[in-house]
Design an enzyme around this catalytic site. Structure first.
Site, PDB file in Angstrom:
ATOM      1  N   GLY A 152       0.803  -1.224   0.000  1.00 25.45           N
ATOM      2  CA  GLY A 152       0.000   0.000   0.000  1.00 25.45           C
ATOM      3  C   GLY A 152       0.833   1.270   0.000  1.00 25.45           C
ATOM      4  O   GLY A 152       2.070   1.238  -0.105  1.00 25.45           O
ATOM      5  N   GLN A 153       0.144   2.383   0.133  1.00 28.57           N
ATOM      6  CA  GLN A 153       0.797   3.696   0.062  1.00 28.57           C
ATOM      7  C   GLN A 153       1.915   3.818   1.102  1.00 28.57           C
ATOM      8  O   GLN A 153       3.034   4.241   0.770  1.00 28.57           O
ATOM      9  CB  GLN A 153      -0.240   4.809   0.291  1.00 28.57           C
ATOM     10  CG  GLN A 153       0.330   6.203   0.106  1.00 28.57           C
ATOM     11  CD  GLN A 153      -0.601   7.313   0.592  1.00 28.57           C
ATOM     12  OE1 GLN A 153      -1.610   7.046   1.260  1.00 28.57           O
ATOM     13  NE2 GLN A 153      -0.264   8.552   0.271  1.00 28.57           N
ATOM     14  N   ASP A 213       1.353  -9.119   1.690  1.00 28.06           N
ATOM     15  CA  ASP A 213       0.124  -8.437   1.295  1.00 28.06           C
ATOM     16  C   ASP A 213      -0.835  -9.503   0.758  1.00 28.06           C
ATOM     17  O   ASP A 213      -0.399 -10.563   0.314  1.00 28.06           O
ATOM     18  CB  ASP A 213       0.404  -7.396   0.196  1.00 28.06           C
ATOM     19  CG  ASP A 213      -0.647  -6.296   0.133  1.00 28.06           C
ATOM     20  OD1 ASP A 213      -0.363  -5.158   0.570  1.00 28.06           O
ATOM     21  OD2 ASP A 213      -1.771  -6.578  -0.338  1.00 28.06           O
ATOM     22  N   LYS A 269     -10.929   1.840  13.879  1.00 26.16           N
ATOM     23  CA  LYS A 269      -9.670   2.390  14.399  1.00 26.16           C
ATOM     24  C   LYS A 269      -9.769   2.647  15.910  1.00 26.16           C
ATOM     25  O   LYS A 269      -8.799   2.446  16.637  1.00 26.16           O
ATOM     26  CB  LYS A 269      -9.289   3.670  13.657  1.00 26.16           C
ATOM     27  CG  LYS A 269      -8.843   3.415  12.212  1.00 26.16           C
ATOM     28  CD  LYS A 269      -7.554   2.615  12.164  1.00 26.16           C
ATOM     29  CE  LYS A 269      -7.104   2.281  10.773  1.00 26.16           C
ATOM     30  NZ  LYS A 269      -5.930   1.391  10.737  1.00 26.16           N
ATOM     31  N   TYR A 294     -14.807   2.826   9.234  1.00 22.08           N
ATOM     32  CA  TYR A 294     -13.339   2.907   9.327  1.00 22.08           C
ATOM     33  C   TYR A 294     -12.930   3.508  10.682  1.00 22.08           C
ATOM     34  O   TYR A 294     -12.090   2.957  11.394  1.00 22.08           O
ATOM     35  CB  TYR A 294     -12.818   3.767   8.173  1.00 22.08           C
ATOM     36  CG  TYR A 294     -11.336   4.033   8.186  1.00 22.08           C
ATOM     37  CD1 TYR A 294     -10.421   3.020   7.947  1.00 22.08           C
ATOM     38  CD2 TYR A 294     -10.848   5.321   8.417  1.00 22.08           C
ATOM     39  CE1 TYR A 294      -9.047   3.285   7.938  1.00 22.08           C
ATOM     40  CE2 TYR A 294      -9.488   5.592   8.402  1.00 22.08           C
ATOM     41  CZ  TYR A 294      -8.595   4.560   8.161  1.00 22.08           C
ATOM     42  OH  TYR A 294      -7.244   4.827   8.152  1.00 22.08           O
TER      43      TYR A 294
HETATM   44  P1  NAD Z   1      -3.420   1.249   1.464  1.00 18.52           P
HETATM   45  O1  NAD Z   1      -4.858   1.073   1.198  1.00 18.52           O
HETATM   46  O2  NAD Z   1      -2.599   2.021   0.520  1.00 18.52           O
HETATM   47  O3  NAD Z   1      -2.731  -0.181   1.649  1.00 18.52           O
HETATM   48  C1  NAD Z   1      -3.334  -1.205   2.391  1.00 18.52           C
HETATM   49  C2  NAD Z   1      -2.753  -2.515   1.910  1.00 18.52           C
HETATM   50  O4  NAD Z   1      -3.406  -3.572   2.643  1.00 18.52           O
HETATM   51  C3  NAD Z   1      -3.012  -2.781   0.421  1.00 18.52           C
HETATM   52  O5  NAD Z   1      -1.803  -3.077  -0.242  1.00 18.52           O
HETATM   53  C4  NAD Z   1      -3.958  -3.980   0.424  1.00 18.52           C
HETATM   54  O6  NAD Z   1      -3.746  -4.863  -0.661  1.00 18.52           O
HETATM   55  C5  NAD Z   1      -3.630  -4.632   1.749  1.00 18.52           C
HETATM   56  N1  NAD Z   1      -4.720  -5.467   2.250  1.00 18.52           N
HETATM   57  C6  NAD Z   1      -6.058  -5.213   2.200  1.00 18.52           C
HETATM   58  N2  NAD Z   1      -6.727  -6.250   2.725  1.00 18.52           N
HETATM   59  C7  NAD Z   1      -5.819  -7.151   3.149  1.00 18.52           C
HETATM   60  C8  NAD Z   1      -5.901  -8.405   3.764  1.00 18.52           C
HETATM   61  N3  NAD Z   1      -7.079  -8.969   4.045  1.00 18.52           N
HETATM   62  N4  NAD Z   1      -4.757  -9.059   4.067  1.00 18.52           N
HETATM   63  C9  NAD Z   1      -3.549  -8.524   3.758  1.00 18.52           C
HETATM   64  N5  NAD Z   1      -3.410  -7.332   3.142  1.00 18.52           N
HETATM   65  C10 NAD Z   1      -4.532  -6.653   2.855  1.00 18.52           C
HETATM   66  O7  NAD Z   1      -3.293   1.838   2.953  1.00 18.52           O
HETATM   67  P2  NAD Z   1      -2.135   2.742   3.558  1.00 18.52           P
HETATM   68  O8  NAD Z   1      -2.467   4.134   3.253  1.00 18.52           O
HETATM   69  O9  NAD Z   1      -0.812   2.210   3.222  1.00 18.52           O
HETATM   70  O10 NAD Z   1      -2.458   2.547   5.108  1.00 18.52           O
HETATM   71  C11 NAD Z   1      -1.720   1.719   5.957  1.00 18.52           C
HETATM   72  C12 NAD Z   1      -2.290   1.870   7.349  1.00 18.52           C
HETATM   73  O11 NAD Z   1      -2.187   3.226   7.751  1.00 18.52           O
HETATM   74  C13 NAD Z   1      -3.766   1.493   7.485  1.00 18.52           C
HETATM   75  O12 NAD Z   1      -3.989   0.927   8.747  1.00 18.52           O
HETATM   76  C14 NAD Z   1      -4.465   2.827   7.408  1.00 18.52           C
HETATM   77  O13 NAD Z   1      -5.698   2.797   8.083  1.00 18.52           O
HETATM   78  C15 NAD Z   1      -3.480   3.712   8.140  1.00 18.52           C
HETATM   79  N6  NAD Z   1      -3.628   5.120   7.782  1.00 18.52           N
HETATM   80  C16 NAD Z   1      -3.321   5.564   6.531  1.00 18.52           C
HETATM   81  C17 NAD Z   1      -3.488   6.916   6.243  1.00 18.52           C
HETATM   82  C18 NAD Z   1      -3.173   7.472   4.890  1.00 18.52           C
HETATM   83  O14 NAD Z   1      -3.449   8.654   4.642  1.00 18.52           O
HETATM   84  N7  NAD Z   1      -2.590   6.691   3.970  1.00 18.52           N
HETATM   85  C19 NAD Z   1      -3.952   7.803   7.228  1.00 18.52           C
HETATM   86  C20 NAD Z   1      -4.293   7.295   8.466  1.00 18.52           C
HETATM   87  C21 NAD Z   1      -4.092   5.958   8.750  1.00 18.52           C
HETATM   88  N1  SER Z   2      -6.138   9.080   4.854  1.00 19.95           N
HETATM   89  C1  SER Z   2      -7.026   8.197   5.536  1.00 19.95           C
HETATM   90  C2  SER Z   2      -8.343   8.165   4.872  1.00 19.95           C
HETATM   91  O1  SER Z   2      -8.690   9.165   4.277  1.00 19.95           O
HETATM   92  C3  SER Z   2      -7.188   8.654   6.965  1.00 19.95           C
HETATM   93  O2  SER Z   2      -7.125   7.563   7.802  1.00 19.95           O
HETATM   94  O3  SER Z   2      -9.042   7.202   4.989  1.00 19.95           O
END
Ligand code: NAD
Ligand code: SER
Length: 322
Positions: free
Chosen positions: A11-12, A34, A146, A142
């Site tokens: 993911g990101q 993943d 959390k 969501y």
């Molecule tokens: P993302 O959606 O880019 O990546 C999530 C990854 O999880 C994906 O590669 C997906 O294939 C994988 N995934 C989904 N279901 C799955 C499963 N059942 N088993 C294994 N892998 C699975 O998310 P991200 O932005 O990289 O976020 C990572 C964490 O950070 C998450 O917990 C998210 O809630 C948290 N977060 C992200 C942000 C943000 O802005 N990116 C902000 C707040 C919190």
């Molecule tokens: N960037 C995330 C979202 O928009 C915040 O957890 O879902």
């Protein structure tokens, strides 16, 4: 911390955090995983294992096989996707997390790190300079997942001594891997459209002010909390962390300093309702006091860096105006 497993690593955040981990801990000590098997060249240096976090047997096999002692659990469904399929968001975000926690206790992990989010706040929270401790009654699945994650972290710390750590990430802005279906995704999309077409139609309203963070700060914050001395940590999975706050209009104005003809219009959709009850800014004094958090990137620096990197990625000739 000898062997680290990252779930949701494609993911990101995972796709960048893992590279920082390689440099710091050695790629042979970082196992990436993943549910998506499409690694697509992201991990030439690491062992990649396909695993679904809702399958506890598959996760257990990974932990045993690689003698994992630290898990960074990133697999999740984000806010906008979660509203489109709330049961799936619950299943992955809560049941998947419970699997990781159960294994964390069974295998006596050194550390389990699980991100939380600004989505834990809701209509009854204080939304300006959102405090570390406030009413948390989010109105998205969501956000609910959390809050539960944070509470499970505190519960299993007290009950089993599990070293559970996490940051309430703001919206994360980056250029390497696209965001995965969140409410803050506009703040990434806008750069691609500004450079490609000179125009962006935003799915939030012009005044939706949200806390945001540039990826280098996100990676650094994660490593700093991961390595922090446990005796100084007064919180577990719920550290507020701030960097910058802006509205879509503020961001458009900053981009316009470098692309003077850039235009933006607004067609808010269901994501406007999500953003409405997220904080405008964050009080991160607990993170500052407990583990020395200090952001480096502000809006101006982030915009310059994003424009340069996205232009390079798109192969579009571009130079900053100041
Ligand atoms: P993302 O959606 O880019 O990546 C999530 C990854 O999880 C994906 O590669 C997906 O294939 C994988 N995934 C989904 N279901 C799955 C499963 N059942 N088993 C294994 N892998 C699975 O998310 P991200 O932005 O990289 O976020 C990572 C964490 O950070 C998450 O917990 C998210 O809630 C948290 N977060 C992200 C942000 C943000 O802005 N990116 C902000 C707040 C919190
Ligand atoms: N960037 C995330 C979202 O928009 C915040 O957890 O879902």
């Amino acid at each position: 911390m000898n062997k680290i497993l990252i779930t949701g690593a494609l993911g990101q955040i995972g796709s960048e955090l893992s590279h920082a981990f390689n440099e710091r801990y050695g790629n042979e000590n970082v196992i990436v995983s993943d549910v998506n098997p499409d690694v697509n060249g992201i991990y030439p240096e690491n062992i990649f294992e396909q695993a679904d976090v809702t399958d506890i047997g598959a996760l257990e096999k990974l932990i045993q096989q690689h003698q994992i002692d630290t898990v960074i659990h990133l697999a999740a469904i984000l806010s906008a996707k979660g509203e489109q399929n709330p049961e799936l968001a619950w299943h992955i975000n809560v049941n998947g997390l419970l699997n990781v926690i159960k294994l964390g206790i069974k295998y006596n992990l050194d550390r389990l790190m699980v991100p939380s989010s600004i989505a834990v706040f809701g209509p009854q929270s204080t939304l300006y300079n959102a405090p570390q401790e406030t009413i948390l009654k989010p109105n998205t699945m969501y956000g609910i997942s959390k809050v539960i994650g944070e509470m499970l972290g505190s519960y299993y710390f007290r009950k089993n001594g599990l070293d559970f750590r996490g940051i309430r990430y703001p919206g994360i802005i980056s250029y390497k891997t696209p965001p995965g279906g969140g409410t803050t995704d506009y703040a990434v999309e806008i750069f691609y459209e500004a450079l490609k077409t000179g125009h962006y139609t935003c799915f939030l309203s012009s005044e939706a002010c949200l806390p945001m963070m540039y990826m280098p700060d996100c990676v650094r914050a994660t490593i700093e909390l991961l390595e922090a001395d446990a005796e100084f940590l007064k919180h577990h999975g719920d550290y507020n962390v701030g960097a910058m706050s802006f509205t879509p209009e503020d961001l458009a104005n900053e981009i316009r300093k470098h692309i003077p003809n850039f235009t933006i219009d607004y067609k808010p959709d269901f994501r406007r309702e999500i953003a409405k009850y997220w904080p405008a800014s964050i009080d991160d004094s607990a993170a500052c006091a407990d583990w020395g958090w200090l952001p480096q990137y502000n809006l101006e620096m982030m915009v310059k860096d994003m424009l340069m990197h996205v232009a390079e990625k798109l192969n579009i000739p571009f130079s900053l105006k100041q």
